[in-house]
Design a protein around this motif. Structure first.
Motif, PDB file in Angstrom:
ATOM      1  N   VAL A  62       0.167  18.524 -29.194  1.00  0.00           N
ATOM      2  CA  VAL A  62      -0.487  19.579 -28.404  1.00  0.00           C
ATOM      3  C   VAL A  62      -0.971  20.703 -29.308  1.00  0.00           C
ATOM      4  O   VAL A  62      -2.087  21.221 -29.148  1.00  0.00           O
ATOM      5  CB  VAL A  62       0.484  20.104 -27.316  1.00  0.00           C
ATOM      6  N   LEU A  63      -0.151  21.064 -30.287  1.00  0.00           N
ATOM      7  CA  LEU A  63      -0.551  22.120 -31.217  1.00  0.00           C
ATOM      8  C   LEU A  63      -1.824  21.728 -31.955  1.00  0.00           C
ATOM      9  O   LEU A  63      -2.776  22.510 -32.064  1.00  0.00           O
ATOM     10  CB  LEU A  63       0.587  22.400 -32.203  1.00  0.00           C
ATOM     11  N   GLY A  92      -4.808  29.195 -26.936  1.00  0.00           N
ATOM     12  CA  GLY A  92      -3.767  29.949 -27.627  1.00  0.00           C
ATOM     13  C   GLY A  92      -2.410  29.795 -26.964  1.00  0.00           C
ATOM     14  O   GLY A  92      -1.372  29.722 -27.635  1.00  0.00           O
ATOM     15  N   ALA A  93      -2.418  29.733 -25.633  1.00  0.00           N
ATOM     16  CA  ALA A  93      -1.153  29.619 -24.908  1.00  0.00           C
ATOM     17  C   ALA A  93      -0.490  28.266 -25.172  1.00  0.00           C
ATOM     18  O   ALA A  93       0.723  28.193 -25.415  1.00  0.00           O
ATOM     19  CB  ALA A  93      -1.401  29.800 -23.415  1.00  0.00           C
ATOM     20  N   LEU A  94      -1.300  27.210 -25.162  1.00  0.00           N
ATOM     21  CA  LEU A  94      -0.765  25.870 -25.474  1.00  0.00           C
ATOM     22  C   LEU A  94      -0.169  25.864 -26.874  1.00  0.00           C
ATOM     23  O   LEU A  94       0.940  25.360 -27.097  1.00  0.00           O
ATOM     24  CB  LEU A  94      -1.885  24.828 -25.394  1.00  0.00           C
ATOM     25  N   ALA A  95      -0.909  26.418 -27.829  1.00  0.00           N
ATOM     26  CA  ALA A  95      -0.437  26.434 -29.208  1.00  0.00           C
ATOM     27  C   ALA A  95       0.863  27.220 -29.309  1.00  0.00           C
ATOM     28  O   ALA A  95       1.811  26.806 -29.989  1.00  0.00           O
ATOM     29  CB  ALA A  95      -1.509  27.040 -30.120  1.00  0.00           C
ATOM     30  N   CYS A  96       0.940  28.347 -28.616  1.00  0.00           N
ATOM     31  CA  CYS A  96       2.124  29.194 -28.695  1.00  0.00           C
ATOM     32  C   CYS A  96       3.340  28.497 -28.074  1.00  0.00           C
ATOM     33  O   CYS A  96       4.443  28.542 -28.629  1.00  0.00           O
ATOM     34  CB  CYS A  96       1.835  30.520 -28.002  1.00  0.00           C
ATOM     35  N   ALA A 145       3.725  25.243 -27.850  1.00  0.00           N
ATOM     36  CA  ALA A 145       4.073  24.137 -28.741  1.00  0.00           C
ATOM     37  C   ALA A 145       4.837  24.653 -29.955  1.00  0.00           C
ATOM     38  O   ALA A 145       5.828  24.047 -30.388  1.00  0.00           O
ATOM     39  CB  ALA A 145       2.802  23.396 -29.169  1.00  0.00           C
ATOM     40  N   ILE A 146       4.407  25.795 -30.489  1.00  0.00           N
ATOM     41  CA  ILE A 146       5.106  26.373 -31.642  1.00  0.00           C
ATOM     42  C   ILE A 146       6.542  26.728 -31.264  1.00  0.00           C
ATOM     43  O   ILE A 146       7.487  26.458 -32.006  1.00  0.00           O
ATOM     44  CB  ILE A 146       4.338  27.603 -32.172  1.00  0.00           C
ATOM     45  N   LEU A 147       6.717  27.284 -30.074  1.00  0.00           N
ATOM     46  CA  LEU A 147       8.065  27.627 -29.623  1.00  0.00           C
ATOM     47  C   LEU A 147       8.948  26.374 -29.575  1.00  0.00           C
ATOM     48  O   LEU A 147      10.097  26.383 -30.030  1.00  0.00           O
ATOM     49  CB  LEU A 147       8.006  28.285 -28.239  1.00  0.00           C
ATOM     50  N   LEU A 148       8.388  25.308 -29.046  1.00  0.00           N
ATOM     51  CA  LEU A 148       9.154  24.062 -28.942  1.00  0.00           C
ATOM     52  C   LEU A 148       9.531  23.543 -30.331  1.00  0.00           C
ATOM     53  O   LEU A 148      10.635  23.030 -30.536  1.00  0.00           O
ATOM     54  CB  LEU A 148       8.324  23.008 -28.194  1.00  0.00           C
TER      55      LEU A 148
END
Ligand SMILES: [Cu+2]
Lengths: 418, 261
Positions: free
Chosen positions: A238-239, B131-135, B137-140
């Protein structure tokens, strides 16, 4: 049950009656009347306003022209006209703006440094867009103070809204066949793509046991169950997709529209219209507003400093015109199709209507009586912090040439019939 | 049901009826959260970003790029904190972004188009979904609020402009009007008059940033990224603070006052 139905019928009939009553009023209430008298009598005085049509159908154009004088005794409560946008007041974008000018200079952007005491001339071309009956006003907006609305005229627009079209060709060659829809489907497509990816991500999580079970599992320190290796792998995907698609979309748009410009800002400038050489000197003496009589009386000394005899033809303030019915030149100055509700029926009363000879100084009292003071809510100058009134005087020489002078000063209320 | 799901249910020790009821509860929460936050985020963005994201002729390369992601991040970051802290669900930001985009299009259609006669072109909104998806995913991946703020917050702001340029580029091709250059966006703002929104109230690229010829937008994006790092930290904590319940013992005097002691 019957009671509820009855209540509903009552409510509905009240709504219908209310709407009918509102429709039946000669002039439907408008925002322009909400403006305080000092705004409307001492800022922009609109004159020579013309509307090229009062009936048109969708896609046809109407031209609104006219002039305004920025009144010299500008109220302190209003910012000086340092930044001004020339516009029109209509209920929403029911007309599309095609062109607009101030003193012949394109008015697509705002103007800087307009001068009080001077006149400006505007022109706007509007294309009918939504069928209906609208009050169309010229308007200027002043930074720090807001809109100043000129006289309005009812314009009927026929036809169907679907017929409206506004097409353009870009400098870079693209054909924009409809400014109302250009680019919208592409934007919706991109938004949908993002929404689908986001929805898939959310669904991936919510399809599994959700709030309470996860909360309890977390309490029992079984975090390992809540985010699995597969989840983390998907997170990495997803990233990559989010970053990749964002930049892919950016590059796609860059190659599709290689030539773009930023938003255009900045102000325009035009000198005011040339000053007419003054023909009179006005010394304001006093002004009184007779509340029960709906009448404004003003006394002034007028000195004719020109070499021709002059007569007073009109007093104009807040877009209401008080015309001297005894003077043909003044009557001729009111266009036949000018909105009747903005021309006082009783005209202008003048204590001494004889010619003012060259060099002569004469004290005259004018009497401007009309229900318009009430209808236009101008009587509220009794509640203003700055109880002054202002207006324009139109003098005419024997050849019928018009000369404009400003007049104004403090105004006193009179509550009892004199 | 996957083995993992079964295991979660087993660990939670919910009886079968309890598991069923908790699923119903999930849907109630989803419905409530969706409506509540749809309204809350939309209102928040309307008030803080305002005209910059309402009108096409406000989307400049300096302030729009700066103000919009910073404001759009706030409530979603709080949601992200709540969903992660209590449930280990990395969906808070994405949920916020989706809700905002849906709410925005609803108001653009009902409020602007049907009620205010404005064409859709006037109000094409931006979205923060990328940006929300990326954020999320980064958290995960990093499993830390500090690192999520640092990288996620930054990436959130950085992706804002490129992910929206795809849908906004057509509004910035040049037009000639009255002998002057204008973008299509400027034209839309001019052609469909907003009597209460004169041209001069737009704030278009003021200050020295614009002198970085052509790169304004990226400098603005980086700056927004830096602010977003701290915004994320702040709103993560606000999210946690607002989802914490504490039971405070009533004082003796109060108990006496209400007749309990
Ligand atoms: Cu009106």
């Amino acid at each position: 049950m019957a009671a509820i139905v009855r209540a509903w019928k009552l409510v509905l009939s009240m709504i219908v009656l209310g709407a009918l009553a509102a429709e039946a009023l000669p002039v439907f209430a408008h925002g322009e009347r909400a403006q305080e008298p000092y705004l409307r009598t001492r800022t922009a005085h609109w004159y020579d306003v013309t509307w090229s049509a009062d009936k048109l159908s969708v896609n046809q154009e109407i031209v609104v022209t006219g002039k305004f004088r920025l009144y010299s005794d500008w109220p302190d409560a209003v910012q000086l006209p340092e930044t001004v946008f020339v516009s029109n007041a209509t209920p929403g974008p029911v007309f599309a703006r095609v062109d607009s000018y101030l003193n012949g200079v394109p008015a697509r952007q705002s103007f800087r440094d307009l001068e009080v005491g001077r006149d400006y001339e505007y022109k706007m071309v509007l294309r009918a867009r939504i069928p209906g009956r609208y009050h169309v006003h010229p308007m200027i907006a002043i930074k720090g103070s807001g809109p100043l609305v000129g006289p309005g005229r009812w314009i009927n627009v026929g036809g169907t809204a679907d017929d409206f079209n506004y097409s353009l060709t870009a400098i870079s060659g693209e054909k924009i066949d409809d400014l109302e829809t250009w680019g919208v489907s592409a934007a919706l497509t991109w938004h949908s793509i993002w929404l689908v990816i986001a929805a898939a991500w959310i669904l991936w999580w919510v399809r599994r046991p959700l709030l309470i079970p996860r909360y309890l599992a977390l309490k029992k320190e079984r975090e390992d169950l809540l985010t699995t290796d597969t989840d983390i792998k998907l997170g990495i995907v997803v990233l990559v997709v989010a970053v990749g698609l964002a930049f892919y979309g950016y590059n796609w748009a860059q190659s599709k529209y290689p030539r773009t410009v930023p938003l255009q800002a900045g102000t325009m400038y035009t000198p005011p219209l040339p000053v007419q050489s003054p023909v009179v000197k006005i010394r304001f003496q006093e002004a009184k507003y007779d509340v029960p009589g709906r009448s404004m009386r003003m006394v002034m000394d007028v000195t004719n400093i020109s070499d021709k005899p002059l007569r007073l033809g009109e007093f104009a303030t807040a877009s209401i015109r008080f015309v001297n019915h005894q003077l043909p030149a003044a009557k001729a100055n009111v266009a036949a199709n000018y909105p009747a509700e903005l021309v006082a029926r009783n005209g202008l009363g003048i204590s001494d209507d004889s010619e003012i000879k060259p060099g002569e100084t004469k004290q005259i009292a004018i009497d401007a009586t009309d229900a318009a003071w009430e209808i236009e809510r101008l009587t509220s100058f009794l509640t203003d912090v700055d109880s002054k009134v202002g207006g324009l005087l139109f003098f005419f020489d024997p050849e019928g040439r018009r000369h404009i002078a400003e007049v104004g000063g403090p105004i006193l209320p009179v509550f009892k019939k004199s | 049901m996957s083995p993992n799901s079964r295991e979660i249910l087993a660990v939670s020790e919910l009886p079968p009826e309890g598991a069923k009821l908790s699923r119903i509860w999930d849907w109630c929460v989803v419905a409530a959260v969706a409506l509540l936050f749809m309204g809350a985020i939309h209102l928040h963005v309307m008030l803080t970003v305002g005209d910059w994201d309402m009108f096409i002729d406000w989307k400049d390369r300096q302030f729009w790029v700066l103000v919009t992601p910073v404001s759009m991040l706030m409530i979603p970051a709080a949601l992200q904190a709540v969903f992660w802290h209590y449930f280990r669900l990395p969906i808070g930001m994405t949920l916020g972004a989706v809700l905002l985009l849906i709410a925005t299009w609803i108001t653009r259609y009902v409020g602007w188009h049907l009620w205010g006669y404005f064409p859709f072109t006037m109000g094409v909104p931006a979205t923060m979904i990328a940006g929300a998806l990326a954020c999320d995913a980064i958290l995960l991946i990093v499993r830390s609020s500090l690192l999520t703020s640092t990288f996620g917050g930054f990436v959130f702001a950085l992706l804002f402009y490129p992910s929206n340029w795809a849908s906004l580029a057509p509004y910035f091709i040049p037009i000639e009007h009255q002998g002057m250059v204008a973008s299509v966006a400027d034209m839309i703002g001019y052609v469909f008059p907003r009597s209460g929104t004169p041209e001069y109230i737009r704030m278009i690229e003021r200050g020295t940033l614009r002198t970085y010829e052509g790169t304004t937008v990226w400098i603005s994006s980086f700056f927004a990224g830096v602010i977003c790092i701290f915004m994320h930290m702040l709103w993560w904590r606000i999210g946690l603070a607002f989802s914490t319940q504490r039971f405070v013992d009533s004082s003796k005097r109060f108990k006496k006052f209400v007749g309990l002691a």
